[in-house]
Design an enzyme around this catalytic site. Structure first.
Site, PDB file in Angstrom:
ATOM      1  N   GLU A   1       3.647   1.160 -11.327  1.00  0.00           N
ATOM      2  CA  GLU A   1       2.275   0.953 -10.851  1.00  0.00           C
ATOM      3  C   GLU A   1       1.650   2.302 -10.577  1.00  0.00           C
ATOM      4  OE1 GLU A   1       1.413  -1.662  -7.541  1.00  0.00           O
ATOM      5  OE2 GLU A   1       2.834  -3.181  -8.261  1.00  0.00           O
TER       6      GLU A   1
ATOM      7  N   GLU B   1       8.044  -3.178  -3.969  1.00  0.00           N
ATOM      8  CA  GLU B   1       7.635  -2.503  -2.731  1.00  0.00           C
ATOM      9  C   GLU B   1       8.142  -3.201  -1.465  1.00  0.00           C
ATOM     10  OE1 GLU B   1       3.460  -1.624  -2.601  1.00  0.00           O
ATOM     11  OE2 GLU B   1       3.489  -0.560  -4.495  1.00  0.00           O
TER      12      GLU B   1
HETATM   13  C1  FCB Z   1       0.508  -2.132  -4.628  1.00  0.00           C
HETATM   14  C2  FCB Z   1       0.924  -3.572  -4.867  1.00  0.00           C
HETATM   15  C3  FCB Z   1       0.058  -4.269  -5.866  1.00  0.00           C
HETATM   16  C4  FCB Z   1      -1.408  -3.932  -5.686  1.00  0.00           C
HETATM   17  C5  FCB Z   1      -1.607  -2.443  -5.635  1.00  0.00           C
HETATM   18  C6  FCB Z   1      -3.059  -2.023  -5.487  1.00  0.00           C
HETATM   19  O1  FCB Z   1       0.989  -1.709  -3.396  1.00  0.00           O
HETATM   20  O2  FCB Z   1       2.260  -3.618  -5.321  1.00  0.00           O
HETATM   21  O3  FCB Z   1       0.300  -5.651  -5.773  1.00  0.00           O
HETATM   22  O4  FCB Z   1      -1.883  -4.549  -4.570  1.00  0.00           O
HETATM   23  O5  FCB Z   1      -0.877  -1.909  -4.566  1.00  0.00           O
END
Ligand code: FCB
Length: 492
Positions: A399, A216
């Site tokens: 994620e 990210e």
């Molecule tokens: C994302 C991050 C991760 C965590 C989640 C909830 O943006 O990459 O580290 O904090 O959110």
């Protein structure tokens, strides 16, 4: 492409696996909106999952994710030096509960037990990140072999249990020594990142792994350099866009080093993307938000161009100076940034609404993380948009998740089961409609240090008692183990 997974799954193959006319009928009713090049995703809320379980393609990878600063602890063990997150978290009021990443979930010590837990759940892959300031404490120069030995043990233990490592090189924890000389706002940090990446490929490149260069870059640039609520705590949009360009340049250079190193496995970048929906007929504002949130990262990496709409003085844009951004770019940078990768790692948490002016608004309910507007169909729209608007590339969801509604340790988490069920269904629907999706990593394996929220926002499928470090699988972990075993998600 050494995973043995096909790059795409045909509709027919998924149908054959899923079996049954009900699924066919339900999925046949959900053709995507068509080949328009507009950035507006297709609104697709009307689809209902079939009554019978949806079976995922054979070989689909089910995983869970964490990151170094959020789980490791042991912040001064074996020669580790501070990162920007150690410095930031130590500032008064930077973290909501006054905590730091020490001890986090103590995974530096407890990794073998955690890998046993992963094996118990049947995970096929574990995504974790390497701590740059362990491996190269001053961000350049001398390598700390104790840290490489540690990560070698982690990787070998995973492989012993049949769990594929998915290794992120940078999850926001820049060595403080590099921040002290300008950090990602400086071009030199991209070159230092490439050197660090090469050290990691040389040390661990003999194993089959999926490597991610950056996690990210948007969050690190915007929240860390513009909003100031993440490390390094800066509030300057010009520095934020410099941090975007230099991170992406570092990504491209690292991909080149990966190829040169002849490491096994594959490499890509992890981008957090959002489906944006119009709150008005007029969509210019929406296009600016889409450029800022999505295209500012997708276009350079996958097409070798920056969108014009991302930076400027209008609502929805990053209020940086476009001319200064141009000056950061040297000949050949965009070629480097668009160096071909093996997959795109997609991080999906939800959606946003945008009005005619470019102001964001609510289109869906939020979770305990106020920035998260939950709409599972947004995942489908995002995956189909990637297929429609960008060159074909295998997709991994690296994620996706939701926090518990309360800061207290919670084991009974029906909200998380509902969240994953509906998102898995939309992922299956997207595969059916042609998205080359190969893997799904839930965030997170464990409750952990959730950045500015500290320990009071729990995202794990396994609960952690931060006093004792005791782990207890939540109901969602048991449910996820059932999904993994069946390679299928049921309707309810
Ligand atoms: C994302 C991050 C991760 C965590 C989640 C909830 O943006 O990459 O580290 O904090 O959110």
């Amino acid at each position: 492409m050494p995973t043995g997974l096909p790059a795409t799954f045909s509709r027919r193959a998924l149908f054959a696996l899923a079996g049954g006319g009900a699924l066919a009928a339900a999925l046949a009713a959900c053709a995507p909106g068509g080949g328009s090049a507009a950035p507006v995703p297709t609104a697709s809320g009307s689809w209902a999952p079939p009554a019978e379980p949806i079976v995922f393609p054979k070989g689909f990878v089910w995983g869970a994710a964490t990151s170094a600063y959020q789980v490791e602890g042991s912040v001064s063990a074996d020669g580790r030096a501070p990162s920007v997150w150690d410095t930031f978290a130590a500032k008064p009021r930077a973290i909501r509960d006054g905590s730091t990443g020490d001890p986090a979930a103590d995974q530096y010590v407890r990794y073998a037990d955690d890998i046993d837990l992963m094996a118990g759940l049947g995970l096929g892959a574990y995504r974790f990140s390497l701590s740059w300031s362990r491996i190269q404490p001053s961000g350049s120069g001398a390598v700390n072999l104790a840290a490489l030995d540690h990560y070698r043990r982690v990787v070998d233990t995973l492989l012993d249990k049949g769990i594929r490592p998915a290794i992120t090189l940078f999850h926001w924890d820049l060595p403080q020594a590099l921040q002290d000389v300008g950090g990602w706002a400086k071009r030199d940090t991209a070159l230092r990142f490439a050197d660090y990446a090469e050290i990691c490929f040389d040390a661990l490149g003999d194993v089959e792994a999926d490597w991610m260069t950056l996690n990210e870059p948007k969050t690190h640039a915007y929240v860390g350099h513009w909003y100031g609520s993440h490390a390094p705590g800066l509030r300057n949009p010009d520095l934020a866009v410099a941090a975007v360009h230099h991170q992406l340049l570092g990504h491209g250079l690292a991909v080149q080093r990966f190829r040169e190193s002849r490491a096994k496995g594959r490499i890509g970048i992890a981008l957090n993307l959002v489906s944006a929906y119009p709150l008005a007929q007029e969509t210019e504002g929406l296009e600016r938000v889409d450029a800022r949130e999505n295209r500012f990262f997708l276009d350079p990496v996958l097409r070798g161009t920056y969108p014009d709409e991302a930076i400027g003085g209008l609502p929805g844009q990053i209020p940086a100076r476009p001319a200064a951004f141009m000056l950061l770019q040297e000949d050949g940078d965009l070629e480097t940034i668009s160096e071909p990768t093996d997959f795109l790692a997609v991080q999906y948490y939800g959606v946003t609404g945008v009005d005619a002016t470019g102001a964001e608004g609510s289109v869906a309910p939020t979770s305990a993380a106020r920035w998260q507007q939950i709409r599972a169909e947004g995942l489908y729209d995002l995956l189909l948009r990637l297929v429609r608007d960008y060159p074909a590339i295998p997709l991994l969801i690296t994620e996706n998740g939701i926090p518990d509604p309360t800061p207290e340790l919670t084991v009974d988490d029906p909200h998380r089961i509902d969240f994953f069920r509906t998102h898995f269904q939309q992922a299956a629907r997207a595969i059916w409609d042609g998205a080359p999706l190969e893997a799904y990593y839930v965030w997170s394996l464990l409750d952990n240090f959730e950045w500015a929220e500290g320990y009071r926002q729990r995202w794990g499928i396994i609960a952690v008692d931060f006093e004792t470090q005791e782990r207890t699988p939540k109901r969602s972990a048991e449910w996820y183990a059932g999904v993994i075993e069946a390679n299928a998600v049921a309707a309810t």
